[in-house]
Write a protein that holds these residues in place. Structure first.
Motif, PDB file in Angstrom:
ATOM      1  N   GLY A   1      34.621  27.340  80.743  1.00  0.00           N
ATOM      2  CA  GLY A   1      34.147  28.665  80.356  1.00  0.00           C
ATOM      3  C   GLY A   1      34.429  28.878  78.885  1.00  0.00           C
ATOM      4  N   ALA A   2      34.430  30.140  78.457  1.00  0.00           N
ATOM      5  CA  ALA A   2      34.626  30.416  77.037  1.00  0.00           C
ATOM      6  C   ALA A   2      35.061  31.852  76.822  1.00  0.00           C
TER       7      ALA A   2
ATOM      8  N   LEU B   1      35.545  37.319  78.599  1.00  0.00           N
ATOM      9  CA  LEU B   1      35.778  35.976  79.130  1.00  0.00           C
ATOM     10  C   LEU B   1      34.568  35.572  79.965  1.00  0.00           C
ATOM     11  N   LEU B   2      34.014  34.399  79.652  1.00  0.00           N
ATOM     12  CA  LEU B   2      32.820  33.919  80.349  1.00  0.00           C
ATOM     13  C   LEU B   2      33.167  32.779  81.296  1.00  0.00           C
ATOM     14  N   ASN B   3      32.521  32.747  82.464  1.00  0.00           N
ATOM     15  CA  ASN B   3      32.639  31.565  83.316  1.00  0.00           C
ATOM     16  C   ASN B   3      31.619  30.520  82.838  1.00  0.00           C
ATOM     17  N   TYR B   4      31.586  29.389  83.518  1.00  0.00           N
ATOM     18  CA  TYR B   4      30.726  28.298  83.032  1.00  0.00           C
ATOM     19  C   TYR B   4      29.248  28.694  83.023  1.00  0.00           C
ATOM     20  N   ASP B   5      28.791  29.330  84.079  1.00  0.00           N
ATOM     21  CA  ASP B   5      27.369  29.685  84.155  1.00  0.00           C
ATOM     22  C   ASP B   5      26.979  30.673  83.059  1.00  0.00           C
ATOM     23  N   GLU B   6      27.856  31.631  82.786  1.00  0.00           N
ATOM     24  CA  GLU B   6      27.580  32.600  81.723  1.00  0.00           C
ATOM     25  C   GLU B   6      27.548  31.926  80.357  1.00  0.00           C
TER      26      GLU B   6
ATOM     27  N   VAL C   1      35.087  27.625  73.458  1.00  0.00           N
ATOM     28  CA  VAL C   1      34.908  26.923  74.727  1.00  0.00           C
ATOM     29  C   VAL C   1      36.183  26.153  75.079  1.00  0.00           C
ATOM     30  N   PHE C   2      36.586  26.228  76.340  1.00  0.00           N
ATOM     31  CA  PHE C   2      37.788  25.505  76.779  1.00  0.00           C
ATOM     32  C   PHE C   2      37.454  24.620  77.972  1.00  0.00           C
ATOM     33  N   GLN C   3      38.243  23.548  78.100  1.00  0.00           N
ATOM     34  CA  GLN C   3      38.017  22.555  79.159  1.00  0.00           C
ATOM     35  C   GLN C   3      39.158  22.473  80.166  1.00  0.00           C
ATOM     36  N   THR C   4      40.314  23.024  79.830  1.00  0.00           N
ATOM     37  CA  THR C   4      41.484  22.856  80.694  1.00  0.00           C
ATOM     38  C   THR C   4      41.938  24.195  81.270  1.00  0.00           C
ATOM     39  N   GLU C   5      42.597  24.119  82.414  1.00  0.00           N
ATOM     40  CA  GLU C   5      43.084  25.336  83.063  1.00  0.00           C
ATOM     41  C   GLU C   5      44.190  25.994  82.246  1.00  0.00           C
ATOM     42  N   ALA C   6      44.974  25.188  81.516  1.00  0.00           N
ATOM     43  CA  ALA C   6      46.048  25.755  80.695  1.00  0.00           C
ATOM     44  C   ALA C   6      45.476  26.665  79.611  1.00  0.00           C
ATOM     45  N   VAL C   7      44.425  26.215  78.940  1.00  0.00           N
ATOM     46  CA  VAL C   7      43.802  27.036  77.896  1.00  0.00           C
ATOM     47  C   VAL C   7      43.078  28.221  78.527  1.00  0.00           C
ATOM     48  N   GLN C   8      42.489  28.007  79.697  1.00  0.00           N
ATOM     49  CA  GLN C   8      41.824  29.103  80.407  1.00  0.00           C
ATOM     50  C   GLN C   8      42.824  30.210  80.739  1.00  0.00           C
ATOM     51  N   ALA C   9      44.009  29.827  81.170  1.00  0.00           N
ATOM     52  CA  ALA C   9      45.030  30.821  81.511  1.00  0.00           C
ATOM     53  C   ALA C   9      45.443  31.608  80.264  1.00  0.00           C
TER      54      ALA C   9
END
Length: 416
Positions: A185-186, A166-171, A140-148
């Motif tokens: 997301g995660a 790659l999952l979005n928050y709802d998934e 699970v990640f909280q920041t856009e940098a890790v998401q990228a």
């Protein structure tokens, strides 16, 4: 049939004994403790092909320097004039490159998949109950940098043939409906599994004892006797053990034993901490890594849940810094706002030492100077995950058989 002495009673040593005995060898395992509380017991219990990026990766040095002044940070190197730390540190810095990451991916994938295959075989044995579940792992990640960066990880994992999405928050939240998660997301590593380490170690010990493997507790190796390019005996304060072959699988204490057989092994202990709720009021469905906090959360054996983290590169003689658990629990609260876990008393906090190689790859192989010695260590945070594969590979080396995978990348003398 050969006689083999395995030095070290953690997951690597016991797995090695398992496969050596299975191949018909007479095996003795010597442990400096009582087999009951080494690093194999308190870890997160991951069986994770997803971990194909080694510890020595770009950015870890700069991140480590930023964390140096934070007593609760996930990564810390204790400054010291210790020559072993200096040697390891220089080699670690030289290894923290994109080239090392690229060269490590396939060897780490292959040994991880081999290990997972062996774990699945063990789980089918009637007497091997260690709460093994193959249901994937979430990061699970909280920041856009890790998401990228997560997009890059998915691409690389899929290139390696690993099942990752790659999952979005709802998934993400749909997979974990029991509790609210603070995250964008995660990554969902469907290729991963997990187990309960305490149970695994107990069933392995029981199995080995039932098969006449000799288990010698509370004996520390003090020297080896050598003759004609071979080790002939291993000496403890209590006894001398003769054997045809010897295996050094002593985790974070392996560097000192390797020196006794003329091998320079760049290796340092990396201490980690964990807290286990035995009857947890909180629930998660999957093992979860909290990306920014570098914390592992694992549901285990029904209603247990374990929180673990930190990498403290320190001497094994350095007193534990229990306040580091505050950082682990703070990260848990940041990601799971409904989890209200207080700092436990020191006697409820587990800590152990992972053997960290200088490039993030394990050391598995025979030594050049002594043809009947195999070294198996340096697995960093992957010791439990890679235990069965390492044991199988060591047994193949001892029995002079072709290895199940290519192990050139794990050469024990690759640093000279």
């Amino acid at each position: 049939m050969k006689s083999v002495v395995v030095i070290g009673g953690g997951i690597i040593g016991l797995s090695t004994a398992y496969y050596l005995q299975k191949a018909g060898n007479q095996v003795t395992v010597i442990d400096k403790g009582d087999f009951s509380d080494n690093c194999s017991y308190g870890n997160a219990g991951y069986v994770c092909p997803s971990h194909f990026i080694p510890l020595a990766a770009p950015g870890i040095i700069w991140q480590g320097l930023k964390w140096m002044l934070n007593p609760k940070s996930p990564f810390y190197v204790k400054p010291s004039l210790n020559p072993a730390l200096f040697d390891w540190g220089l080699k670690f810095m030289k290894s923290a490159t994109e080239k090392n990451v690229a060269n490590s991916a396939i060897p780490l994938r292959d040994i991880s998949l081999l290990s997972q295959h062996e774990f699945a075989e063990w789980a089918c044995l009637p007497h091997f109950d260690f709460a093994y579940e193959h249901k994937g792992m979430l990061e699970v990640f909280q920041t856009e940098a890790v998401q990228a960066h997560a997009h890059h990880t998915v691409e690389k994992a899929q290139e390696l043939g690993l099942d990752v999405t790659l999952l979005n928050y709802d998934e993400l939240q749909a997979l974990e409906p029991q509790t609210k998660i603070n995250g964008l997301g995660a990554l969902f590593f469907k290729c991963d599994a997990h187990l309960y380490p305490d149970k695994l170690m107990r069933v392995l010990l029981k199995d080995l004892a039932s098969k006449a493997v000799i288990l010698k507790a509370n004996e520390e190796v003090i020297r080896f006797e050598k003759s004609n390019g071979k080790i002939t005996k291993v000496i403890t304060p209590k006894q001398a053990y003769e054997a045809d072959d010897f295996v050094i699988a002593t985790g974070s204490w392996s560097r000192e034993l390797a020196e006794m057989v003329a091998v320079n092994l760049p290796l340092m202990p990396g201490r980690g901490y964990s807290v286990t709720l035995e009857d947890s009021p909180y629930q998660v469905n999957h093992p979860i890594i909290l990306a920014e906090g570098r914390v592992a959360v694992t549901p285990m054996d029904g209603n247990k849940i374990r929180f673990g983290g930190t990498m403290e590169v320190v001497s094994t003689k350095t007193p534990p810094q229990y306040h580091r658990v505050e950082g682990i629990l703070k990260s848990v609260k940041d990601f799971f706002p409904e989890f209200d876990i207080q700092q436990p008393s020191n006697d409820k906090i587990w800590y152990g030492y992972r053997p960290c190689s200088a490039d993030g790859l394990p050391y598995i192989g025979k030594t050049k100077q002594h043809k009947n010695v195999v070294i198996a260590t340096g697995h960093s945070m992957m010791g439990l995950s890679l235990g069965p594969a390492t044991g199988k590979l060591v047994a193949e080396l001892v029995n002079e058989q072709p290895t199940s995978i290519d192990i050139k990348a794990f050469d024990v003398e690759r640093f000279g």
